[in-house]
Design a protein around this motif. Structure first.
Motif, PDB file in Angstrom:
ATOM      1  N   UNK A   1       0.679  -1.476  -0.305  1.00 31.24           N
ATOM      2  CA  UNK A   1       0.032   0.254   0.120  1.00 31.24           C
ATOM      3  C   UNK A   1       0.595   1.430   0.027  1.00 31.24           C
ATOM      4  N   UNK A   2       2.040   0.963   0.169  1.00 31.74           N
ATOM      5  CA  UNK A   2       3.037   2.490  -0.299  1.00 31.74           C
ATOM      6  C   UNK A   2       2.934   3.299  -1.559  1.00 31.74           C
ATOM      7  N   UNK A   3       3.771   4.218  -1.395  1.00 31.99           N
ATOM      8  CA  UNK A   3       3.260   4.984  -2.239  1.00 31.99           C
ATOM      9  C   UNK A   3       4.480   4.651  -3.233  1.00 31.99           C
ATOM     10  N   UNK A   4       4.119   4.247  -4.830  1.00 32.76           N
ATOM     11  CA  UNK A   4       5.736   4.350  -5.281  1.00 32.76           C
ATOM     12  C   UNK A   4       5.896   5.738  -5.793  1.00 32.76           C
ATOM     13  N   UNK A   5       7.669   5.447  -5.876  1.00 31.88           N
ATOM     14  CA  UNK A   5       8.284   6.257  -6.343  1.00 31.88           C
ATOM     15  C   UNK A   5       9.148   6.763  -7.455  1.00 31.88           C
TER      16      UNK A   5
ATOM     17  N   UNK B   1      14.308   5.820 -23.705  1.00 30.03           N
ATOM     18  CA  UNK B   1      13.129   6.317 -23.790  1.00 30.03           C
ATOM     19  C   UNK B   1      12.026   6.453 -22.784  1.00 30.03           C
ATOM     20  N   UNK B   2      11.527   5.857 -21.797  1.00 30.22           N
ATOM     21  CA  UNK B   2      10.657   4.612 -21.009  1.00 30.22           C
ATOM     22  C   UNK B   2      10.552   6.449 -20.047  1.00 30.22           C
ATOM     23  N   UNK B   3      11.102   6.800 -19.298  1.00 31.52           N
ATOM     24  CA  UNK B   3      11.107   8.085 -18.353  1.00 31.52           C
ATOM     25  C   UNK B   3      11.933   9.187 -18.507  1.00 31.52           C
ATOM     26  N   UNK B   4      12.003  10.296 -18.169  1.00 30.24           N
ATOM     27  CA  UNK B   4      12.078  11.200 -18.275  1.00 30.24           C
ATOM     28  C   UNK B   4      12.710  12.153 -16.776  1.00 30.24           C
ATOM     29  N   UNK B   5      12.806  13.559 -17.038  1.00 23.94           N
ATOM     30  CA  UNK B   5      13.016  14.070 -15.875  1.00 23.94           C
ATOM     31  C   UNK B   5      11.854  15.070 -15.524  1.00 23.94           C
ATOM     32  N   UNK B   6      12.167  15.805 -14.258  1.00 21.44           N
ATOM     33  CA  UNK B   6      10.539  15.770 -14.421  1.00 21.44           C
ATOM     34  C   UNK B   6      10.834  17.845 -14.183  1.00 21.44           C
ATOM     35  N   UNK B   7      12.233  18.337 -15.059  1.00 21.05           N
ATOM     36  CA  UNK B   7      12.126  19.618 -15.639  1.00 21.05           C
ATOM     37  C   UNK B   7      13.055  20.439 -14.444  1.00 21.05           C
ATOM     38  N   UNK B   8      13.818  21.680 -14.780  1.00 18.02           N
ATOM     39  CA  UNK B   8      15.112  22.176 -13.847  1.00 18.02           C
ATOM     40  C   UNK B   8      15.916  21.400 -13.995  1.00 18.02           C
ATOM     41  N   UNK B   9      15.962  20.512 -14.593  1.00 12.29           N
ATOM     42  CA  UNK B   9      17.372  19.211 -14.603  1.00 12.29           C
ATOM     43  C   UNK B   9      16.837  18.282 -13.591  1.00 12.29           C
ATOM     44  N   UNK B  10      15.976  18.413 -12.531  1.00 14.46           N
ATOM     45  CA  UNK B  10      16.254  17.153 -12.091  1.00 14.46           C
ATOM     46  C   UNK B  10      14.827  15.605 -12.130  1.00 14.46           C
ATOM     47  N   UNK B  11      14.957  14.936 -11.886  1.00 20.46           N
ATOM     48  CA  UNK B  11      14.272  14.048 -11.989  1.00 20.46           C
ATOM     49  C   UNK B  11      12.870  13.564 -10.445  1.00 20.46           C
TER      50      UNK B  11
ATOM     51  N   UNK C   1      13.826  12.302  -7.338  1.00 18.76           N
ATOM     52  CA  UNK C   1      13.752  10.163  -7.427  1.00 18.76           C
ATOM     53  C   UNK C   1      12.854   9.391  -6.469  1.00 18.76           C
ATOM     54  N   UNK C   2      12.406  10.800  -5.446  1.00 21.43           N
ATOM     55  CA  UNK C   2      12.236  10.349  -4.295  1.00 21.43           C
ATOM     56  C   UNK C   2      10.323  10.924  -4.276  1.00 21.43           C
ATOM     57  N   UNK C   3       9.810  11.486  -5.274  1.00 29.62           N
ATOM     58  CA  UNK C   3       8.502  12.199  -5.517  1.00 29.62           C
ATOM     59  C   UNK C   3       7.648  10.830  -6.148  1.00 29.62           C
ATOM     60  N   UNK C   4       6.369  10.910  -5.707  1.00 28.53           N
ATOM     61  CA  UNK C   4       6.106   9.963  -5.997  1.00 28.53           C
ATOM     62  C   UNK C   4       5.060   9.325  -7.722  1.00 28.53           C
ATOM     63  N   UNK C   5       4.387   8.907  -7.844  1.00 24.63           N
ATOM     64  CA  UNK C   5       4.739   8.114  -8.914  1.00 24.63           C
ATOM     65  C   UNK C   5       2.746   8.505  -9.619  1.00 24.63           C
ATOM     66  N   UNK C   6       2.025   9.182  -9.829  1.00 29.35           N
ATOM     67  CA  UNK C   6       0.559   8.993 -10.223  1.00 29.35           C
ATOM     68  C   UNK C   6       0.543   7.895 -11.134  1.00 29.35           C
ATOM     69  N   UNK C   7      -0.831   7.653 -11.474  1.00 31.53           N
ATOM     70  CA  UNK C   7      -1.827   6.592 -12.587  1.00 31.53           C
ATOM     71  C   UNK C   7      -1.651   7.108 -13.166  1.00 31.53           C
ATOM     72  N   UNK C   8      -1.851   7.901 -14.063  1.00 38.53           N
ATOM     73  CA  UNK C   8      -1.611   9.182 -15.245  1.00 38.53           C
ATOM     74  C   UNK C   8      -0.035   9.027 -15.863  1.00 38.53           C
ATOM     75  N   UNK C   9       0.956   8.744 -14.861  1.00 36.36           N
ATOM     76  CA  UNK C   9       2.611   9.282 -14.991  1.00 36.36           C
ATOM     77  C   UNK C   9       2.694   7.402 -15.877  1.00 36.36           C
ATOM     78  N   UNK C  10       2.430   6.814 -14.671  1.00 38.67           N
ATOM     79  CA  UNK C  10       2.247   5.353 -15.053  1.00 38.67           C
ATOM     80  C   UNK C  10       2.291   4.754 -16.647  1.00 38.67           C
ATOM     81  N   UNK C  11       0.987   5.526 -16.670  1.00 34.44           N
ATOM     82  CA  UNK C  11       0.493   5.026 -18.167  1.00 34.44           C
ATOM     83  C   UNK C  11       1.513   5.516 -18.800  1.00 34.44           C
ATOM     84  N   UNK C  12       2.260   6.872 -19.197  1.00 38.66           N
ATOM     85  CA  UNK C  12       3.183   6.789 -19.880  1.00 38.66           C
ATOM     86  C   UNK C  12       3.889   6.180 -20.233  1.00 38.66           C
TER      87      UNK C  12
ATOM     88  N   UNK D   1      -4.197  11.822 -11.680  1.00 35.80           N
ATOM     89  CA  UNK D   1      -3.404  12.544 -10.676  1.00 35.80           C
ATOM     90  C   UNK D   1      -3.566  11.613  -9.412  1.00 35.80           C
ATOM     91  N   UNK D   2      -3.949  10.917  -9.132  1.00 32.88           N
ATOM     92  CA  UNK D   2      -4.291   9.511  -7.751  1.00 32.88           C
ATOM     93  C   UNK D   2      -2.755   8.850  -8.077  1.00 32.88           C
TER      94      UNK D   2
END
Length: 531
Positions: free
Chosen positions: A62-66, A110-120, A122-133, A182-183
């Motif tokens: 049940x932990x959120x995926x990073x 080419x599976x994942x990209x950064x979050x902008x501003x030169x950062x990835x 890594x500890x941020x959580x993943x949304x269902x939309x991002x998972x779809x990408x 967005x969940x």
């Protein structure tokens, strides 16, 4: 909570249509008992090394995926090369970061990209939309479903990705007609989605180009678990081939193929016969006089294998999901290499062209009679310039070429001309000398090569020293020119390599001949430099 339960039930219904996977290992997470809703999915992913738990023996479903953990899981699932990666230069993922290699690998793929501003992040959580990408990119999912989601309209940034999941039965959304892009997604839910995405691929096939030094040996594990071993290197490599088969839990071969009777292709097959059960033995039919060849035929007879001499154009029934076609076979060829069995193995959109030691004349004949275009090419004759002509490569158009040869060999393999031809047709190149055993894993739509690509333009190859050519040499002792015992007047009694020796003695020489040396008798059968 009721909505989440409803979504889970929908996903479980979808699972009924997913191909079932075998799973030798079972997940032993304390918080994923056999009664857990996601036990099957987590167990499969854990058993195949795609996911791992925490040191305390839990999975924490049940932990959120990073984002970092998603990178690890996807790099494992895709079997990405995490040892040779390009630095994505994220300020929050230095090379010292514990997950740097996995993050760099998924970004490079080419599976994942950064979050902008030169950062990835890594500890941020993943949304269902991002998972779809991520899953859409990872498994090349496409299409638009009849199912539309109220919260993902056609102008939504994630629309095409969510639709691709729905079209491929990876998701059916919530019962209220939403997807909730967005969940945040949990570790358990990501496991369910990944398992579903794997189900879109069909069963996998693996083709192993086994490192046998200067020689050839190729193992095919078909989508339905059938096996075919093509050649086995020299006698000295036999133990290595047997050990590799055991590492793949293979004790029985459906087919063994001896492409032609050269010692560096058939020698190791003798040990394989002794160690495994072989149902069908496919032999070129080209007769040879060496002890190695005779021992191979004796081993096949003792095994009781069904003996097959294929003809050009026929197919081999290895697996209903594959087409295995013989593009060349010639038992009456005067030269061993010209007798080479050439196979094209096709699994849906991915194909392999396995050419033995077929030379440029054979290549030309095949290209004029068959569709030789292939995803993966095993270069003929270990990268010798007797094979892999530019005209042939332009017909094949391989995305990748595998060269099987020994490091620092005395033959000058791979030849610079062949490497130049590969550059011309824009083929990636992999060699067993550089990478060891190379494995190609494919689901019939995509493929992944487990091996280190080398830049062919920078590979230096030894050039055999020139040797005078004797015009019309005639034997003076020891019988006919093929006996292996005749001596040419004035010929050298020692040679730098077999290429030089064959300019005088095309069929090699037997033990006792002045030019015989044990270093040139790789399979220790009493013949040096035999064809």
């Amino acid at each position: 909570m009721k909505k989440i339960v409803s979504m889970i039930l929908s996903l479980v219904l979808v699972m009924a249509f997913i191909p079932q996977y075998s799973n030798a290992a079972t997940a032993k997470f304390k918080d994923i008992p056999t009664s857990h809703t996601y036990y099957k999915q987590v167990s499969y992913l854990e058993g195949n090394g795609y996911i791992t738990g925490y040191p305390d023996g839990t999975f924490k479903p049940n932990n959120k995926l990073t984002r970092a953990h998603a990178a690890i899981i996807i790099s494992n699932a895709l079997k990405l090369d995490t040892t040779n990666v390009t630095n994505p230069n994220f300020t929050d993922v230095p090379t010292s970061h514990p997950y740097y290699n996995q993050i760099a690998a998924v970004v490079e793929a080419g599976v994942m990209g950064g979050k902008g501003n030169g950062k990835f992040d890594p500890s941020g959580t993943l949304t269902r939309g991002q998972m779809a990408v991520i899953l859409t990119n990872a498994y090349n999912l496409k299409g638009v479903s009849n199912k539309q989601f109220k919260d993902v309209p056609s102008n939504h940034w994630a629309y095409q990705f969510v639709q691709a999941l729905a079209k491929n039965d990876v998701t059916s959304g919530y019962s209220d007609g939403t997807f909730k892009p967005n969940a945040n997604i949990t570790r358990a839910h990501f496991s369910v989605f990944l398992y579903s995405a794997l189900g879109t691929l069909g069963k996998k096939m693996e083709v192993h180009f086994i490192d046998v030094g200067q020689g050839d040996s190729i193992l095919i594990e078909s989508p339905n678990g059938k096996t075919m071993l093509i050649d086995g290197g020299t006698k000295a490599a036999g133990d290595d081939v047997v050990a590799y088969l055991k590492s793949q839990q293979i004790s029985q071969l459906d087919y063994m193929v001896a492409t032609h009777p050269d010692a560096d292709h058939i020698g190791g097959l003798i040990d394989v016969f002794a160690a495994t059960q072989v149902s069908n033995f496919v032999n070129s039919g080209k007769v040879h006089t060496t002890d190695t060849y005779n021992e191979l035929l004796t081993a096949a007879t003792n095994e009781g294998s069904n003996y097959i001499e294929p003809t050009t154009g026929q197919t081999i029934s290895l697996d209903p999901s594959l087409k295995v076609q013989v593009l060349h076979a010639d038992a009456s060829a005067t030269d061993n290499n010209d007798a080479s069995i050439v196979l094209k193995v096709t699994y849906n959109e991915v194909s392999f062209l396995l050419t033995g030691d077929a030379d440029t004349d054979i290549e030309s004949k095949m290209a004029s009679s068959y569709d030789v275009s292939s995803t993966i090419l095993k270069a003929g004759h270990h990268g010798s310039d007797t094979s892999s002509s530019l005209a042939f490569l332009q017909k094949v158009q391989p995305a990748a070429t595998i060269l099987s040869y020994g490091q620092d060999n005395s033959y000058g393999h791979p030849h610079s001309k062949v490497l130049s031809n590969l550059i011309t047709v824009s083929s990636k190149a992999y060699s067993t000398a550089e990478s060891g055993t190379i494995t190609v894993v494919t689901n019939g739509a995509t493929y992944n090569i487990l091996g280190k690509e080398f830049t062919v333009g920078t590979v230096s190859t030894p050039t055999p020293s020139p040797t005078p050519v004797v015009t019309n040499p005639k034997p003076t002792t020891g019988g006919d020119a093929k006996s292996g015992t005749y001596v040419i007047p004035g010929a050298p009694t020692s040679f730098k390599n077999c290429t030089d020796m064959r300019k005088y003695y095309p069929n090699g020489v037997k033990k006792g001949h002045p030019a015989y040396s044990t270093s040139s008798d790789r399979d220790q059968d009493g013949w040096a430099c035999e064809q």
